[in-house]
Design an enzyme around this catalytic site. Structure first.
Site, mmCIF file in Angstrom:
data_model
loop_
_atom_site.group_PDB
_atom_site.id
_atom_site.type_symbol
_atom_site.label_atom_id
_atom_site.label_comp_id
_atom_site.label_asym_id
_atom_site.label_seq_id
_atom_site.Cartn_x
_atom_site.Cartn_y
_atom_site.Cartn_z
ATOM 1 N N ARG A 37 6.349 -9.190 -3.786
ATOM 2 C CA ARG A 37 5.687 -8.464 -2.710
ATOM 3 C C ARG A 37 5.979 -9.156 -1.419
ATOM 4 O O ARG A 37 6.221 -8.432 -0.413
ATOM 5 C CB ARG A 37 4.193 -8.085 -2.833
ATOM 6 C CG ARG A 37 3.800 -7.237 -1.841
ATOM 7 C CD ARG A 37 2.194 -6.808 -1.878
ATOM 8 N NE ARG A 37 1.733 -6.029 -0.676
ATOM 9 C CZ ARG A 37 0.816 -6.178 0.221
ATOM 10 N NH1 ARG A 37 0.335 -7.584 0.232
ATOM 11 N NH2 ARG A 37 0.432 -5.346 1.276
ATOM 12 N N ILE A 63 3.083 -2.431 5.326
ATOM 13 C CA ILE A 63 3.196 -2.252 3.880
ATOM 14 C C ILE A 63 1.933 -1.965 3.440
ATOM 15 O O ILE A 63 0.835 -2.709 3.714
ATOM 16 C CB ILE A 63 3.744 -3.491 3.154
ATOM 17 C CG1 ILE A 63 4.194 -3.486 1.533
ATOM 18 C CG2 ILE A 63 3.042 -4.910 3.729
ATOM 19 C CD1 ILE A 63 4.735 -4.792 1.091
ATOM 20 N N SER A 64 1.765 -0.798 2.499
ATOM 21 C CA SER A 64 0.359 -0.418 1.915
ATOM 22 C C SER A 64 -0.243 -1.616 1.301
ATOM 23 O O SER A 64 0.437 -2.486 0.449
ATOM 24 C CB SER A 64 0.543 0.547 1.145
ATOM 25 O OG SER A 64 0.866 1.843 2.078
ATOM 26 N N GLN A 65 -1.487 -1.469 1.379
ATOM 27 C CA GLN A 65 -2.285 -2.248 0.371
ATOM 28 C C GLN A 65 -2.204 -2.007 -0.977
ATOM 29 O O GLN A 65 -1.696 -1.120 -1.457
ATOM 30 C CB GLN A 65 -3.856 -1.897 0.711
ATOM 31 C CG GLN A 65 -4.976 -2.501 -0.044
ATOM 32 C CD GLN A 65 -6.170 -2.128 0.371
ATOM 33 O OE1 GLN A 65 -6.381 -1.051 1.148
ATOM 34 N NE2 GLN A 65 -7.206 -2.212 -0.426
#
Length: 213
Positions: A37, A63-65
């Site tokens: 990530r 950027i999503s959790q």
């Protein structure tokens, strides 16, 4: 473009956090445990990449959790070979998860800057979506329909009808619906005009942009 033992260790800690929050799908957890990530984020500040938080990326997007990515991925119930439409490619992190789950991924991005960046970046890391498209997610991708599942990775003020129409019978649409705060919603297509709807609590996403042209 380094992925070190330290990064791998931090990813395993993140996987444990997600398990504790209720994610049970082993394939989803394995994908989160494999994908670097930190490489999807503009700054490589290691301290933050494997926290369970959303972070800003280019074009005022995020950027999503990881929990959100895992939660949505789990709801999709992807099997290898499934044809999946992703609305909102963003950083490509969710796209990479879908690829690792064995999906044939078609992904639409509305922001030109992100589209260009992610189109170059994903193949470099070895994640090959079937097709990345610069376009309007509200319209879906009728020429490739029907899909086994559709995932929307931005907050939609309403459920776009074209997306429901592009699902196979038995197909699943996972979409966060709402303005300030979204309710994670799952639609399962039961027939030509018949959909089963389930709601899974509150999440926060950046808004799904419409093509105003």
């Amino acid at each position: 473009m380094k992925d070190t033992f330290k990064h791998q260790g931090l990813r395993q800690q993140l996987v444990n956090v997600l398990k504790n929050k209720g994610i049970t799908n082993e394939k989803v957890l394995q994908a989160i445990g494999k994908i670097p990530r930190h490489l999807f984020m503009d700054s490589s500040f290691l301290d933050h990449a494997y926290q369970d938080k959303a972070f800003p990326i280019a074009a005022d997007q995020t950027i999503s959790q990881p929990y959100t990515v895992a939660f949505q991925s789990e709801l999709l119930q992807i099997e290898p070979g499934h044809k999946v439409l992703e609305i909102g490619t963003g950083s490509g992190y969710q796209t990479a998860v879908l690829c690792l789950l064995g999906a044939r991924v078609f992904s639409i991005e509305r922001q030109q800057e992100l589209f260009k960046k992610t189109s170059r970046f994903l193949p470099k890391l070895g994640y090959r979506a079937k097709k990345l498209i610069f376009g309007d997610g509200y319209k879906g991708l009728p020429e490739e329909a029907p899909f086994d599942s559709i995932i929307v990775t931005a907050g939609a003020p309403f459920v776009p009808k074209p997306l429901l129409g592009q699902l196979k019978i038995g197909g699943r649409l996972v979409i966060p619906v709402g303005d300030e705060v979204q309710i994670m919603t799952l639609f399962i297509r039961k027939g030509q005009k018949e959909f089963e709807q389930h709601e899974f609590g509150e999440f926060r996403f950046v808004p799904l942009l419409e093509d105003k042209n």
